[in-house]
Motif scaffolding. Structure first.
Motif, short mmCIF file in Angstrom:
data_model
loop_
_atom_site.label_atom_id
_atom_site.label_comp_id
_atom_site.label_asym_id
_atom_site.label_seq_id
_atom_site.Cartn_x
_atom_site.Cartn_y
_atom_site.Cartn_z
N ASP A 171 -4.65 12.74 -0.25
CA ASP A 171 -4.82 14.07 0.34
C ASP A 171 -6.22 14.15 0.93
O ASP A 171 -7.20 14.39 0.20
N GLN A 198 -8.07 21.34 0.65
CA GLN A 198 -6.93 22.26 0.51
C GLN A 198 -7.44 23.69 0.33
O GLN A 198 -8.33 23.93 -0.48
N ASN A 199 -6.83 24.60 1.08
CA ASN A 199 -7.17 26.02 0.98
C ASN A 199 -5.92 26.76 0.49
O ASN A 199 -5.01 27.04 1.26
N VAL A 200 -5.89 27.04 -0.80
CA VAL A 200 -4.73 27.69 -1.42
C VAL A 200 -4.95 29.20 -1.34
O VAL A 200 -5.79 29.75 -2.06
N ILE A 249 -2.19 24.07 -8.69
CA ILE A 249 -2.78 23.22 -7.66
C ILE A 249 -2.40 21.78 -7.95
O ILE A 249 -2.07 21.42 -9.09
N THR A 301 -2.77 17.37 -6.38
CA THR A 301 -3.26 16.36 -5.45
C THR A 301 -2.48 15.07 -5.71
O THR A 301 -1.98 14.86 -6.83
N GLU A 307 1.70 12.68 -8.57
CA GLU A 307 1.07 13.96 -8.27
C GLU A 307 0.41 14.51 -9.53
O GLU A 307 1.07 14.68 -10.55
N THR A 337 -1.30 17.64 -11.31
CA THR A 337 -1.21 19.10 -11.18
C THR A 337 -2.09 19.78 -12.23
O THR A 337 -2.45 19.18 -13.26
N THR A 351 -11.79 20.06 -8.28
CA THR A 351 -11.70 18.68 -7.82
C THR A 351 -11.28 17.78 -8.98
O THR A 351 -11.61 18.06 -10.14
N SER A 358 -11.29 13.41 -5.75
CA SER A 358 -10.41 14.01 -4.75
C SER A 358 -11.21 14.98 -3.90
O SER A 358 -12.35 15.34 -4.21
N LYS A 359 -10.59 15.43 -2.79
CA LYS A 359 -11.19 16.48 -1.97
C LYS A 359 -11.13 17.82 -2.72
O LYS A 359 -10.34 18.00 -3.65
N ILE A 380 -10.31 21.57 -3.72
CA ILE A 380 -9.15 22.45 -3.62
C ILE A 380 -9.67 23.87 -3.84
O ILE A 380 -10.16 24.20 -4.92
#
Length: 271
Positions: free
Chosen positions: A69, A73-75, A83, A85, A134, A136, A146, A164-165, A167
Motif C-alpha cells: 500500500d 490512506q485517508n480514512v 484500518i 494495510t 492483510e 488490521t 503506522t 507502512s505508510k 493511515i
C-alpha cells in the motif's frame, strides 16, 4: 646400644633432609629449563579445512516482506473504525512467523518518529512466495497510525524492520460529508420548488402572450382586408396603363391610314 641407636637415628634424619634438598634442586632445574627452552615447529603437506555449524533457529529462510500500500490512506470516518494495510512476501517461503507493531500519534507528524506504541504483539503468519496478507486494527482514536513489521531472524537485507505508510483516521472530514448530504437534499428541494414556480410562471406568461397574439391576428386580418381594395385599384390602374399605349398606337395607325387614303385620292384626281 642406646648411643648407637641415637647416632643412627640422627644420621637417617640427615640423609632424608639431603634427599629432599636434592629432589627440590632437580625439580627447580627441570622447571627452569622447560620454561626457558625453545619450541620446534613441524610442517606437513596435507591440507586442512574448517566447518562451522550454526543453530537451526538462526538460519535465514530467504523471505522478503514488503508493504504494497504505497499512498497515504485517508480514512474519512470517526472511531471506532477498522484500518488495514497489505503485506507481501517477495522472497522464499517463510519458515515461521514474525511479529509486527503499531504506532499512533494525534499530531500531523509521522508516528514512526514520535508515535506511541499501542500494539507490540502482532503476529504475521508464514507467507509463501508472492502471498499477500492483510494486517488490521480497530482504531479507537482519530489521528495517524503506522505498522512496523520485523523481517525473519537472520535477514540479510538493508534493514530488518519495515514501516507502512501513514493511515489517517480523519473524523473531521467525515462530518462535512453529512452536512453536504443535507445541503444536497435542501438544494434538490429548492430546485424542485423553483422548477414548479418557473413552470407556473411560464404557463401564466404563455396564457398572457396568447391573448395579444389573437389580437394581433385579428388586426392582421383587418389590415389584409383593408389592403385588398388598394391592391384591386392598383391592378386596374396597371391594366389601364398597359392598355393606354395600345390605344395611342391604334389612333396613330388610324391617322396614318387616313393620310394614305387622302394621298391616293389626290393621285387619282391628278390622273
Amino acid at each position: 646400644m642406646s648411643r648407637l641407636r641415637k647416632f643412627n637415628r640422627h644420621k637417617k634424619k640427615k640423609l632424608i633432609v639431603m634427599g629432599k634438598l636434592v629432589l627440590i634442586f632437580y625439580l627447580a632445574l627441570f622447571s627452569f629449563t622447560y620454561l626457558t627452552g625453545g619450541t620446534i615447529a613441524y610442517f606437513n603437506t596435507s591440507s586442512t579445512g574448517t566447518l562451522t555449524f550454526t543453530a537451526a533457529d538462526t538460519w535465514f529462510d530467504g523471505s522478503n516482506l514488503v508493504f504494497i500500500d504505497k499512498p497515504v490512506q485517508n480514512v474519512k470516518a470517526c472511531p471506532e473504525v477498522e484500518i488495514s494495510t497489505r503485506l507481501k512476501n517477495e522472497g522464499i517461503k517463510m519458515s515461521g512467523t514474525t511479529k509486527y507493531e503499531i504506532y499512533f500519534t494525534n499530531d500531523k507528524g509521522n508516528p514512526k518518529n514520535h508515535g506511541e506504541l499501542i500494539v507490540n504483539n502482532g503476529i504475521v503468519p508464514p507467507l509463501d512466495n508472492g502471498e499477500v496478507t492483510e494486517l488490521t486494527h480497530l482504531a479507537k482514536e482519530a489521528g495517524f497510525y503506522t505498522f512496523k513489521v520485523y523481517q525473519r531472524e537472520g535477514y540479510e537485507g538493508k534493514s530488518s524492520e519495515i514501516w507502512s505508510k501513514k493511515i489517517h483516521v480523519n473524523c473531521n472530514a467525515a462530518k462535512p460529508n453529512n452536512d453536504e448530504q443535507v445541503q444536497d437534499d435542501t438544494v434538490e428541494n429548492e430546485e424542485q420548488a423553483n422548477e414548479e414556480v418557473n413552470s407556473e410562471t411560464e404557463e401564466k406568461s404563455n396564457s398572457d402572450n396568447s391573448q395579444p397574439d389573437e389580437n394581433k391576428e385579428e388586426q392582421n386580418e383587418s389590415n389584409q382586408q383593408s389592403e385588398e381594395p388598394e391592391t384591386v385599384e392598383e391592378e386596374q390602374n396597371a391594366e389601364e396603363e398597359s392598355t393606354s399605349p395600345d390605344a395611342s398606337t391604334s389612333d396613330g395607325q388610324a391617322e396614318v391610314n387616313d393620310q394614305e387614303e387622302i394621298t391616293e385620292q389626290g393621285d387619282e384626281n391628278k390622273e
